[in-house]
Design a protein around this motif. Structure first.
Motif, PDB file in Angstrom:
ATOM      1  N   ALA A  89       3.468   3.214   9.690  1.00  0.00           N
ATOM      2  CA  ALA A  89       4.629   4.033   9.337  1.00  0.00           C
ATOM      3  C   ALA A  89       5.870   3.640  10.124  1.00  0.00           C
ATOM      4  N   LEU A 128       8.878   1.689   8.700  1.00  0.00           N
ATOM      5  CA  LEU A 128       9.921   2.329   7.901  1.00  0.00           C
ATOM      6  C   LEU A 128      11.202   2.506   8.701  1.00  0.00           C
ATOM      7  N   GLN A 158       6.026   2.170   2.282  1.00  0.00           N
ATOM      8  CA  GLN A 158       5.660   3.501   1.794  1.00  0.00           C
ATOM      9  C   GLN A 158       4.283   3.481   1.135  1.00  0.00           C
ATOM     10  N   THR A 177       1.624   2.933   3.936  1.00  0.00           N
ATOM     11  CA  THR A 177       1.438   4.157   4.730  1.00  0.00           C
ATOM     12  C   THR A 177       0.633   5.184   3.941  1.00  0.00           C
ATOM     13  N   SER A 178       0.954   5.327   2.662  1.00  0.00           N
ATOM     14  CA  SER A 178       0.216   6.273   1.815  1.00  0.00           C
ATOM     15  C   SER A 178      -1.253   5.876   1.702  1.00  0.00           C
TER      16      SER A 178
END
Length: 461
Positions: A92, A95, A174, A177-178
């Motif tokens: 994460a 980001l 994204q 991370t998801s």
């Protein structure tokens, strides 16, 4: 219908690892290109992928000594989940690119690696018995190694562009991370292991005795439990059996660096491979992944009571032969300076992409031979001390990987192959000695049990 809770737990563990490490492996594959693209857009960002990797390995090696203490306080499930969320945090952070945050997250993921891998070893052992340990180790390895495909497929398509633009990076981060969060969610579904008594056959327990339960030990105070875990790890480390197995652990670390970094990069640096040579890097990784998954699946199938004789030293011996084959074709197919930079030098034959990719597959299959059997042997020999045993395995492996990562940037491919050749002989020999001793002890104990049962049967008649 009786549900095998231990088997279900192993499936959950394997799936959660596969998802978390699919995200992490993908990030590891594209990290150098990503960091270079970020630096070109923002010159104040100076984070380096190799520095990040060095921090991860150094912290990982150090924290392996403390992981058993953490497990003694929280249990393996909490330890695994804590480690998984360290990986999620690391991914994460991309980001919000920051040099300091990158290195802090690298140290944190090193801690998480020690926790998640040591915890996984104990949890896998707790959900297995002597009859299912090899099967479960093979199953875990096959599902876990599916994580190699995502990262390398991503890199295969990423290599079509010189730079990765900020808009595309954000979408990728994204998604990754998801994916890691979903993996952490799957790990939250892990349940406590079956409560049946599990003890390695090496300790002399018949199958009839496995149904017995052992009385629970008085619960220690947290600080005393943590201290005893550290002490037990040090005491176990100096035992002759672990010292012998450490030679095997060290080889897996050296070979980990070779197949995860040196080999595929050397293919991409060899200009004789053609104009598409850079795209052979992720293709090599995919071939390694196919070998890993196939090896894990086969050994999971063979890890049953009927095929038990095919596990252990025969499998490691097969891996030994395969890796010798890879070292030979690497020596012939790739030039000595291939690990460093683009080169138009050739090895002893004209570079062959097909031969290089065959070597990738065999390299992965041989790695599965070593790792699945190490997991199985440690689970049987150290069923009561699984946390420190797996911590020591990962300690030796990560230290060796860190050292080989350091020297691989300075010494040529041929000398690296010499080091691998010598250590694979020592590592294979050490494993075979320990495994054969264990199997002789099992056979001797089984003979005593059979004789006793026969005598009791005669008396009853």
């Amino acid at each position: 219908m009786i549900v095998d809770r231990g088997f279900i737990n192993v499936l959950i563990l394997s799936t959660g690892f596969m998802l978390v490490f699919s995200a992490f492996q993908t990030m590891g594959t594209i990290e150098p290109s990503v960091l270079e693209s970020i630096h070109k857009e923002d010159p104040t960002f100076t984070g380096k992928g190799y520095t990040s990797l060095a921090i991860i390995y150094a912290v990982f090696a150090s924290c392996n000594w403390l992981a058993p203490s953490f497990i003694s306080l929280t249990g393996p499930r909490t330890t695994i989940i804590t480690g998984a969320f360290c990986y999620i945090f690391f991914i994460a952070t991309f980001l919000w690119p920051s040099t300091n945050l990158l290195y802090i997250a690298s140290a944190l993921v090193g801690i998480g690696a020690a926790l998640i891998w040591t915890g996984h070893g104990q949890y896998l052992t707790e959900n297995s018995d002597v009859e299912t340990m090899t099967r479960n180790a093979g199953l875990f390895w096959a599902i876990f190694q599916l994580s190699l495909f995502g990262g390398n497929l991503c890199a295969f398509f990423a290599f079509t562009e010189v730079e990765i633009q900020e808009s595309k990076r954000r979408i990728v981060f994204q998604v990754l991370t998801s994916l890691a969060v979903i993996g952490g969610g799957v790990l939250l579904l892990m349940k406590s292991p079956p409560q049946n008594f599990v003890l390695g056959e090496a300790e002399g327990v018949s199958s009839a005795d496995k149904e017995l339960r052992i009385p629970e030990k008085p619960k220690e105070k947290p600080l005393m439990a943590a201290w005893h875990a550290i002490r037990d790890a040090f005491v176990l480390f100096i035992t002759p059996q672990i010292l012998l197995l450490s030679l095997t652990f060290i080889y897996t670390g050296l070979e980990l660096t070779f197949f995860s970094s040196v080999y595929s990069s050397s293919i991409g640096f060899t200009e004789g491979m053609g104009e598409s040579r850079k795209r052979y890097i992720p293709l090599s990784g995919i071939c390694i992944g196919i070998g890993e998954v196939l090896g894990g699946a086969i050994f999971g199938i063979l890890g049953t009571k009927r095929t038990k004789s095919l596990s252990g030293w025969p499998v490691v011996g097969a891996g030994f032969i395969m890796h010798l084959f890879v070292f030979l074709i690497t020596l012939l197919n790739l030039p000595n300076n291939a690990p460093f930079e683009d080169t138009n030098d050739v090895g002893f034959i004209n570079p062959s992409p097909a031969l290089a990719l065959v070597g990738s597959f065999v390299l992965g299959f041989g790695d599965a031979c070593f790792n699945t059997q190490i997991y199985s042997l440690l689970g049987v020999l150290y069923s009561k001390e699984s946390a420190p045993a797996f911590a020591l395995f990962k300690f030796c492996q990560s230290v060796a990987a860190a050292i080989s990562f350091f020297y691989s940037t300075y010494i040529g491919l041929h000398l690296q192959l010499v080091i691998l050749f010598l250590t694979v002989i020592l590592g294979t020999g050490a494993f075979c000695i320990v495994d054969l001793r264990n199997k002789r002890a099992q056979n001797a104990m089984q003979s005593v049990i059979d004789t006793t049962q026969s005598e009791e049967s005669c008396v009853s008649d």
